[in-house]
Motif scaffolding. Structure first.
Motif, short mmCIF file in Angstrom:
data_model
loop_
_atom_site.label_atom_id
_atom_site.label_comp_id
_atom_site.label_asym_id
_atom_site.label_seq_id
_atom_site.Cartn_x
_atom_site.Cartn_y
_atom_site.Cartn_z
N ARG A 47 0.86 -1.18 0.04
CA ARG A 47 0.14 0.20 0.06
C ARG A 47 0.81 1.42 0.11
O ARG A 47 0.53 2.27 -0.84
N PHE A 98 -6.75 4.05 11.14
CA PHE A 98 -7.48 3.73 9.73
C PHE A 98 -7.87 5.05 8.94
O PHE A 98 -8.32 4.89 7.92
N ARG A 99 -8.33 6.02 9.95
CA ARG A 99 -8.90 7.24 9.37
C ARG A 99 -7.67 7.77 8.35
O ARG A 99 -8.00 8.48 7.23
N SER A 102 -7.31 5.91 5.18
CA SER A 102 -8.64 6.17 4.41
C SER A 102 -8.45 7.43 3.50
O SER A 102 -8.49 7.55 2.43
N SER A 105 -5.52 7.65 1.07
CA SER A 105 -5.81 6.95 -0.25
C SER A 105 -6.88 7.59 -0.93
O SER A 105 -6.52 7.75 -2.18
N TYR A 134 -11.88 8.78 18.16
CA TYR A 134 -12.96 8.76 18.82
C TYR A 134 -12.88 9.11 20.28
O TYR A 134 -11.57 9.23 20.58
N ILE A 229 -1.39 -9.74 10.77
CA ILE A 229 -2.25 -9.77 9.18
C ILE A 229 -1.54 -9.14 8.34
O ILE A 229 -1.12 -9.57 7.11
N VAL B 26 -11.65 3.88 12.75
CA VAL B 26 -11.89 3.92 11.43
C VAL B 26 -13.03 5.25 11.01
O VAL B 26 -13.47 5.59 11.96
N PRO B 27 -13.00 5.65 9.60
CA PRO B 27 -13.97 6.72 9.51
C PRO B 27 -15.38 6.18 9.85
O PRO B 27 -15.96 5.08 9.90
N THR B 28 -16.12 7.05 10.36
CA THR B 28 -17.44 6.76 10.92
C THR B 28 -18.56 6.28 9.84
O THR B 28 -19.30 5.35 10.29
N ARG B 29 -18.24 6.56 8.47
CA ARG B 29 -19.13 6.01 7.68
C ARG B 29 -18.99 4.65 7.61
O ARG B 29 -19.92 4.07 6.85
N ILE B 31 -18.66 2.16 9.98
CA ILE B 31 -18.86 1.16 10.93
C ILE B 31 -20.09 0.44 10.87
O ILE B 31 -19.89 -0.77 11.09
N HIS B 78 -15.68 4.47 -0.51
CA HIS B 78 -14.71 4.99 -0.91
C HIS B 78 -13.62 5.08 0.35
O HIS B 78 -13.07 6.20 0.72
N SER B 79 -13.10 3.96 0.71
CA SER B 79 -11.99 3.71 1.57
C SER B 79 -11.23 2.44 0.99
O SER B 79 -11.95 1.42 0.50
N PRO B 80 -10.11 2.28 1.51
CA PRO B 80 -9.49 0.97 1.00
C PRO B 80 -9.95 -0.07 1.64
O PRO B 80 -10.29 -0.04 2.90
N PRO B 81 -9.95 -1.31 1.13
CA PRO B 81 -10.51 -2.44 1.32
C PRO B 81 -9.92 -2.95 2.82
O PRO B 81 -10.81 -3.54 3.65
N MET B 82 -8.69 -2.89 3.13
CA MET B 82 -8.36 -3.13 4.35
C MET B 82 -8.99 -2.65 5.56
O MET B 82 -9.09 -3.11 6.44
N ILE B 83 -9.53 -1.61 5.41
CA ILE B 83 -10.11 -0.94 6.56
C ILE B 83 -11.50 -1.62 6.84
O ILE B 83 -11.81 -1.66 8.28
N ILE B 86 -9.82 -5.86 8.01
CA ILE B 86 -8.80 -6.16 9.12
C ILE B 86 -9.86 -6.20 10.39
O ILE B 86 -10.01 -7.32 11.14
N SER B 153 -4.71 -2.05 -7.24
CA SER B 153 -5.56 -1.14 -6.43
C SER B 153 -6.93 -1.80 -6.58
O SER B 153 -7.59 -2.21 -7.75
N LYS B 155 -9.45 -0.12 -6.64
CA LYS B 155 -10.42 0.62 -7.43
C LYS B 155 -10.24 0.12 -9.06
O LYS B 155 -11.44 0.35 -9.85
#
Lengths: 270, 164
Positions: A47, A98-99, A102, A105, A134, A229, B26-29, B31, B78-83, B86, B153, B155
């Motif tokens: 990545r 992870f934020r 993201s 990316s 958070y 992982i 992680v981004p809230t969207r 969850i 719109h976030s990478p798959p690993m988010i 994992i 990617s 994408k």
């Protein structure tokens, strides 16, 4: 390393086509910062490489990367090979975020699609670094709930779940406090595991009708999921060195958890 | 197997996944999607175990499903798959096996060699190997879509093309 920033090539001859030496240097600095942010936030080596390549592609320069756990090295040169820039940057302590992954990316795609300038990238990186985590209470409650869920999945009763909830809460709290006081990261995990298993072990020893599941799942919030992982995904990808480093890191974390658990079991003679 | 207990377990799998998602900031969207993926992966693992796949292959099946779902989720959120992947596979991490292996090792390092030493050796090796193989299958399962499509990617992956 005497100089960690070396410029070669025809800097003295002045402006050439495309990029100047100064641009290349600034771009290299930004790319390194992005790379180290990705590394500390929990990205695997592939990545990091593809993200840096994607941004370099947008700026029509080529970059070579050396990725390690504790430092990143970059060599960047423009298409005419007039300007070179190499530098090295140490990574800050690792903490999964992870934020950040993201955000970077998304940014890298917008750099490519919308032709962002370097200044825009720097502003976006600054914004991402400043993004809040958070709320601490939310983290504590949700992770404790996750611990209780683990307990249920392994076959614990409602009472066991309650014990695991409390143990995880206490353990994570201690871990956060020790991290704040800049203890060694493995020691922080040891403290967290010790406190969590101390709480669960106390209930197991002196409480009525508490099963072993409560103790076994009380330390699961510490499992090194991301290092392990990422370790395997690096190994599969051929980044053997990084894969080994990450797996040893994961093993050290597991060892710290086991040590905390052991000590608590010794205390209660379980 | 009762459907009701399966659904209940799914809810717990999802909650465990969300807990780790929050820990990883992680981004809230994302969850809600992580909750669903964790639940679906866990249920897949349980069903496979019920059919008789064994715990390693069942974990692989669950992780593989999560891997493919994460590509879809990456496109829609719109976030990478690993988010997504994992946190969703972490409820399947072999914590219980690792714990039992550790207990076994402690017993093996004890002061005396008892009569049941052989049994403890066998159990410890069995639990440890299961833990390692499950971890490997989880990592492999999550990486499966990227490995199969040979893309740099997520994408570039068109899900419809893969599904036919």
């Amino acid at each position: 390393m005497p100089n960690n920033s070396v410029e070669n090539g025809a800097t003295a001859t002045g402006e050439a086509m495309g990029h100047s030496g100064r641009d290349i240097k600034e771009l290299g600095k930004t790319l390194l910062q992005i790379g180290t942010l990705l590394m500390t936030s929990g990205a695997n080596s592939r990545r990091i490489r593809t993200t840096i390549d994607r941004i370099s592609e947008a700026f029509e320069v080529s970059t070579e990367l050396l990725i390690t756990h504790r430092a990143l090295m970059i060599t960047i040169h423009d298409s005419d090979e007039d300007y070179h820039h190499s530098s090295l940057k140490r990574t800050s302590p690792h903490g999964v975020n992870f934020r950040m992954l993201s955000g970077i990316s998304r940014m890298s795609w917008r750099v490519l699609d919308e032709g962002w300038s370097l200044r825009q990238i720097n502003e976006e990186v600054g914004r991402l670094v400043a993004l809040p985590h958070y709320h601490r209470l939310v983290i504590l409650l949700m992770v404790s709930l996750a611990g209780a869920s683990f307990c249920r999945l392994f076959g614990g009763s409602w009472l066991d779940m309650l014990v695991t909830f409390g143990a995880t809460f206490g353990g994570l709290f201690i871990r956060q406090e020790t991290v704040k006081r800049n203890f060694n990261p493995y020691l922080c995990i040891f403290f967290g595991a010790f406190v969590a298993s101390l709480i669960a072990g106390g209930f197991l020893k002196f409480g009525e009708g508490i099963s072993e599941h409560a103790l076994a799942t009380s330390v699961l919030f510490l499992v090194p999921g991301v290092p392990l992982i990422n370790s395997f995904s690096d190994l599969i990808d051929g980044n053997i060195m990084n894969g080994i480093v990450r797996s040893v890191n994961g093993l050290m974390i597991s060892f710290a958890i086991a040590l905390g658990l052991l000590l608590a079991m010794l205390v209660f003679q379980l | 197997m009762e459907y009701l207990s399966l659904i209940e377990k799914g809810i717990w799998f999802g909650l465990a996944a969300i807990g780790f998602a929050i820990l990883f900031n992680v981004p809230t969207r994302t969850i809600l999607v992580i909750w669903f993926m964790g639940a679906l992966g866990g249920i897949t693992k349980l069903i496979c175990m019920h059919i008789g796949f064994g715990v390693v292959m069942s974990s692989f099946a669950g992780a593989g499903l999560i891997g493919f779902l994460s590509i879809w989720a990456a496109h829609s959120k719109h976030s990478p798959p690993m988010i997504f992947a994992i946190p969703s596979v972490i409820p399947m991490v072999p914590g219980a096996f690792a714990y039992r292996m550790m207990l076994g090792l402690i017993k093996l390092a004890g002061d005396q060699i008892g009569e049941d030493y052989d049994t403890i050796v066998a159990e410890t090796i069995n639990n440890g190997l299961k833990a390692i193989f499950i971890l490997m299958s989880l990592a492999f399962g999550v990486a499966l879509p990227m490995l199969l499509t040979r893309k740099e990617s997520a994408k570039d992956i068109r899900l419809k093309k893969i599904m036919g």
